[in-house]
Design a protein around this motif. Structure first.
Motif, PDB file in Angstrom:
ATOM      1  N   THR A   9       0.781  -1.233   0.000  1.00 54.26           N
ATOM      2  CA  THR A   9       0.000   0.000   0.000  1.00 54.26           C
ATOM      3  C   THR A   9       0.811   1.280   0.000  1.00 54.26           C
ATOM      4  N   GLY A  10       2.064   1.212   0.525  1.00 60.24           N
ATOM      5  CA  GLY A  10       2.884   2.416   0.530  1.00 60.24           C
ATOM      6  C   GLY A  10       2.357   3.493   1.458  1.00 60.24           C
ATOM      7  N   VAL A  11       2.682   4.753   1.149  1.00 62.65           N
ATOM      8  CA  VAL A  11       2.333   5.870   2.006  1.00 62.65           C
ATOM      9  C   VAL A  11       0.824   6.110   2.008  1.00 62.65           C
ATOM     10  N   GLN A  12       0.268   6.236   3.196  1.00 62.38           N
ATOM     11  CA  GLN A  12      -1.164   6.517   3.334  1.00 62.38           C
ATOM     12  C   GLN A  12      -1.424   7.962   3.772  1.00 62.38           C
ATOM     13  N   LEU A  13      -0.324   8.716   4.013  1.00 67.85           N
ATOM     14  CA  LEU A  13      -0.438  10.132   4.352  1.00 67.85           C
ATOM     15  C   LEU A  13      -1.381  10.379   5.522  1.00 67.85           C
ATOM     16  N   ALA A  14      -1.180   9.627   6.586  1.00 68.08           N
ATOM     17  CA  ALA A  14      -2.010   9.808   7.780  1.00 68.08           C
ATOM     18  C   ALA A  14      -1.103  10.151   8.950  1.00 68.08           C
ATOM     19  N   GLY A  15      -0.785  11.421   9.106  1.00 65.56           N
ATOM     20  CA  GLY A  15      -0.001  11.865  10.248  1.00 65.56           C
ATOM     21  C   GLY A  15       1.477  11.587  10.141  1.00 65.56           C
ATOM     22  N   VAL A  16       1.999  11.405   8.922  1.00 64.07           N
ATOM     23  CA  VAL A  16       3.430  11.197   8.741  1.00 64.07           C
ATOM     24  C   VAL A  16       3.901  12.063   7.571  1.00 64.07           C
ATOM     25  N   SER A  17       5.211  12.331   7.546  1.00 67.90           N
ATOM     26  CA  SER A  17       5.788  13.136   6.479  1.00 67.90           C
ATOM     27  C   SER A  17       6.172  12.247   5.299  1.00 67.90           C
ATOM     28  N   GLU A  18       5.520  12.456   4.171  1.00 68.97           N
ATOM     29  CA  GLU A  18       5.818  11.656   2.984  1.00 68.97           C
ATOM     30  C   GLU A  18       7.255  11.870   2.530  1.00 68.97           C
ATOM     31  N   ALA A  19       7.746  13.110   2.620  1.00 74.49           N
ATOM     32  CA  ALA A  19       9.094  13.415   2.146  1.00 74.49           C
ATOM     33  C   ALA A  19      10.141  12.618   2.906  1.00 74.49           C
ATOM     34  N   ARG A  20      10.011  12.581   4.254  1.00 74.76           N
ATOM     35  CA  ARG A  20      11.004  11.842   5.052  1.00 74.76           C
ATOM     36  C   ARG A  20      10.935  10.352   4.766  1.00 74.76           C
ATOM     37  N   LEU A  21       9.740   9.837   4.546  1.00 74.28           N
ATOM     38  CA  LEU A  21       9.599   8.413   4.269  1.00 74.28           C
ATOM     39  C   LEU A  21      10.081   8.074   2.861  1.00 74.28           C
ATOM     40  N   ASN A  22       9.956   8.999   1.934  1.00 78.51           N
ATOM     41  CA  ASN A  22      10.536   8.786   0.607  1.00 78.51           C
ATOM     42  C   ASN A  22      12.055   8.694   0.696  1.00 78.51           C
ATOM     43  N   GLU A  23      12.637   9.542   1.553  1.00 76.86           N
ATOM     44  CA  GLU A  23      14.087   9.487   1.771  1.00 76.86           C
ATOM     45  C   GLU A  23      14.479   8.143   2.372  1.00 76.86           C
ATOM     46  N   MET A  24      13.670   7.656   3.327  1.00 76.87           N
ATOM     47  CA  MET A  24      13.926   6.358   3.949  1.00 76.87           C
ATOM     48  C   MET A  24      13.892   5.242   2.903  1.00 76.87           C
ATOM     49  N   GLU A  25      12.876   5.266   2.053  1.00 78.47           N
ATOM     50  CA  GLU A  25      12.751   4.234   1.030  1.00 78.47           C
ATOM     51  C   GLU A  25      13.964   4.225   0.107  1.00 78.47           C
ATOM     52  N   SER A  26      14.413   5.398  -0.273  1.00 77.93           N
ATOM     53  CA  SER A  26      15.586   5.498  -1.151  1.00 77.93           C
ATOM     54  C   SER A  26      16.816   4.899  -0.477  1.00 77.93           C
ATOM     55  N   ALA A  27      16.984   5.202   0.815  1.00 78.73           N
ATOM     56  CA  ALA A  27      18.134   4.672   1.557  1.00 78.73           C
ATOM     57  C   ALA A  27      18.069   3.150   1.676  1.00 78.73           C
TER      58      ALA A  27
ATOM     59  N   THR B 272      15.565   6.659  14.198  1.00 71.91           N
ATOM     60  CA  THR B 272      15.954   8.004  14.618  1.00 71.91           C
ATOM     61  C   THR B 272      16.179   8.967  13.456  1.00 71.91           C
ATOM     62  N   ASP B 273      16.627   8.433  12.313  1.00 73.19           N
ATOM     63  CA  ASP B 273      16.949   9.315  11.182  1.00 73.19           C
ATOM     64  C   ASP B 273      15.763   9.558  10.251  1.00 73.19           C
ATOM     65  N   PHE B 274      14.802   8.642  10.231  1.00 73.99           N
ATOM     66  CA  PHE B 274      13.714   8.773   9.268  1.00 73.99           C
ATOM     67  C   PHE B 274      12.316   8.652   9.876  1.00 73.99           C
ATOM     68  N   ILE B 275      12.088   7.575  10.621  1.00 77.22           N
ATOM     69  CA  ILE B 275      10.703   7.304  11.052  1.00 77.22           C
ATOM     70  C   ILE B 275      10.239   8.308  12.091  1.00 77.22           C
ATOM     71  N   LEU B 276      11.016   8.524  13.144  1.00 81.49           N
ATOM     72  CA  LEU B 276      10.594   9.485  14.170  1.00 81.49           C
ATOM     73  C   LEU B 276      10.514  10.910  13.598  1.00 81.49           C
ATOM     74  N   PRO B 277      11.468  11.353  12.786  1.00 79.37           N
ATOM     75  CA  PRO B 277      11.299  12.666  12.163  1.00 79.37           C
ATOM     76  C   PRO B 277      10.039  12.741  11.276  1.00 79.37           C
ATOM     77  N   ALA B 278       9.701  11.653  10.618  1.00 79.36           N
ATOM     78  CA  ALA B 278       8.492  11.658   9.787  1.00 79.36           C
ATOM     79  C   ALA B 278       7.233  11.758  10.622  1.00 79.36           C
ATOM     80  N   VAL B 279       7.268  11.114  11.791  1.00 78.18           N
ATOM     81  CA  VAL B 279       6.107  11.116  12.676  1.00 78.18           C
ATOM     82  C   VAL B 279       5.936  12.449  13.394  1.00 78.18           C
ATOM     83  N   THR B 280       7.061  13.072  13.720  1.00 78.82           N
ATOM     84  CA  THR B 280       7.020  14.310  14.520  1.00 78.82           C
ATOM     85  C   THR B 280       7.110  15.568  13.680  1.00 78.82           C
ATOM     86  N   ALA B 281       7.155  15.421  12.348  1.00 77.50           N
ATOM     87  CA  ALA B 281       7.243  16.602  11.470  1.00 77.50           C
ATOM     88  C   ALA B 281       6.040  17.490  11.653  1.00 77.50           C
ATOM     89  N   ARG B 282       6.258  18.776  11.695  1.00 70.36           N
ATOM     90  CA  ARG B 282       5.161  19.748  11.856  1.00 70.36           C
ATOM     91  C   ARG B 282       4.631  20.176  10.490  1.00 70.36           C
TER      92      ARG B 282
END
Length: 373
Positions: free
Chosen positions: A36-54, A363-373
């Motif tokens: 299903t990939g990104v569902q855009l529910a309270g997370v930063s898509e940009a940070r998770l895209n970076e995670m996927e690339s890594a 610490t580098d991707f998931i938590l920043p994606a969750v806590t992004a404002r």
């Protein structure tokens, strides 16, 4: 004229029916199907895209899935292998935590007297023991839940007599455990009475495996049956893969195969205080006791009832979590203050520093994606 209008109406009806049939046949766009990939529910898509690339570049070796839930709802789900959503993940010792859940349920159902129940009393047929010692009779269920029994058993010490690799060479894993000698505490090792919480931590798979025998005796049923009836089925989990000892006892020390979504359900169950979809499955007091510290692992980590307790720092802030953890960096992490559950599955079993890799993913991707404002 009438025939022309009638023909037009028939064409419209045909097209409408076709659209309806097509809409009914198309699979719903939900987390119940596919990758299903990104569902855009309270997370930063940009940070998770970076995670996927890594991950795809190989920066984190063999990550096989990442699932993130916010406020009880799946927010992100991605698979990086061919198994996808239906694959049963062997997260190794992460599923030790399930044994603690089953113990709590058994106590609530009055099938076990409590965490102070003496382990040896369940196995009169295994006696006499090698290395007899009166202190063995005082080993409790809680001692095995907290990795702090007096048995000489340490999976992180290749010389330990109780190292799990030695156990796998023996037919009777329970007797292997109860035959172990009582460990000594030389001057340079902190004694239990001088340790935080009054316990000396040593990671011991054999003790948790023995709890499977305790559960089987106490519930008068095979552990897989008890687990399915009282834990898995109420969570909507219908497909699991157990490992068994040569004696036919379910391996409660790890290796239970579950899908990534079902691992999420187990983490969310505890995030909900033991409730799933309005139904009480695990007693609230047991949940609280399980994620409270009972032994100190190191300066940064404590241990509950088969739960790891530690904090993670991201963007300068620290977030406390309790975790199911297994070899290879497999994790189910619950962050109470963030109302977030994260599942990371891997096959990094022989990779040095695998847990640090998964922690870095957090610490580098998931938590920043969750806590992004």
């Amino acid at each position: 004229m009438l025939s022309t209008r009638l023909s037009a109406i028939l064409v419209l009806l045909f097209l409408s029916c076709g659209l309806l049939i097509h809409a009914q046949a198309a699979p719903p766009q939900s987390l119940a199907t596919g990758n299903t990939g990104v569902q855009l529910a309270g997370v930063s898509e940009a940070r998770l895209n970076e995670m996927e690339s890594a991950i795809r570049k190989g920066d984190f070796k063999n990550i096989t899935s990442v699932v993130i839930a916010r406020r009880g709802k799946l927010a992100y789900e991605k698979y990086f292998d061919e198994g996808g959503a239906t694959a049963l993940r062997n997260t190794r010792s992460a599923t030790k935590t399930i044994t603690g859940m089953l113990v709590g349920i058994a106590i609530e159902r009055k099938l076990l007297s409590g965490v102070d129940a003496r382990v040896v009393s369940f196995f009169p047929e295994k006696q006499p023991f090698t290395n007899p010692d009166a202190r063995k009779s005082r080993i409790t269920i809680e001692d095995f839940l907290t990795m702090s029994s007096l048995l000489e058993c340490d999976d992180q010490n290749q010389f330990s007599r109780g190292n799990e690799e030695r156990m796998y060479l023996i037919e009777d894993w329970i007797k292997f455990t109860l035959d172990l000698p009582v460990k000594g505490f030389p001057a340079w090792v902190t004694k239990p009475k001088d340790s935080p919480y009054g316990r000396s931590f040593a990671y011991c798979t054999a003790g948790v495996s023995t709890l499977g025998g305790v559960l089987q005796k106490a519930t008068k049923s095979p552990v897989p049956d008890f687990a399915m009836k009282n834990l898995f089925a109420p969570l909507g989990i219908d497909k699991v893969e157990w490992q068994f000892s040569p004696m036919g006892v379910a391996q409660t020390g790890g290796g239970l195969g579950l899908t990534s979504r079902d691992l999420f359900k187990l983490g969310q169950l505890y995030a909900n205080g033991g409730i799933w979809e309005g139904k009480r499955i695990v007693p609230e007091k047991w949940v609280q006791a399980s994620v409270a510290p009972h032994a100190q692992v190191d300066d940064e980590t404590n241990y509950g009832y088969l739960w790891w307790l530690k904090g993670f720092t991201a963007n300068g802030s620290k977030y406390d979590a309790y975790l199911m953890q297994g070899t290879g960096g497999n994790k189910v992490a619950v962050f109470p203050k963030l109302d977030t559950v994260v599942v990371i599955t891997t096959t990094n079993y022989q990779v040095r520093g695998a847990h640090q890799l998964s922690d870095k993913l957090l610490t580098d991707f998931i938590l920043p994606a969750v806590t992004a404002r």
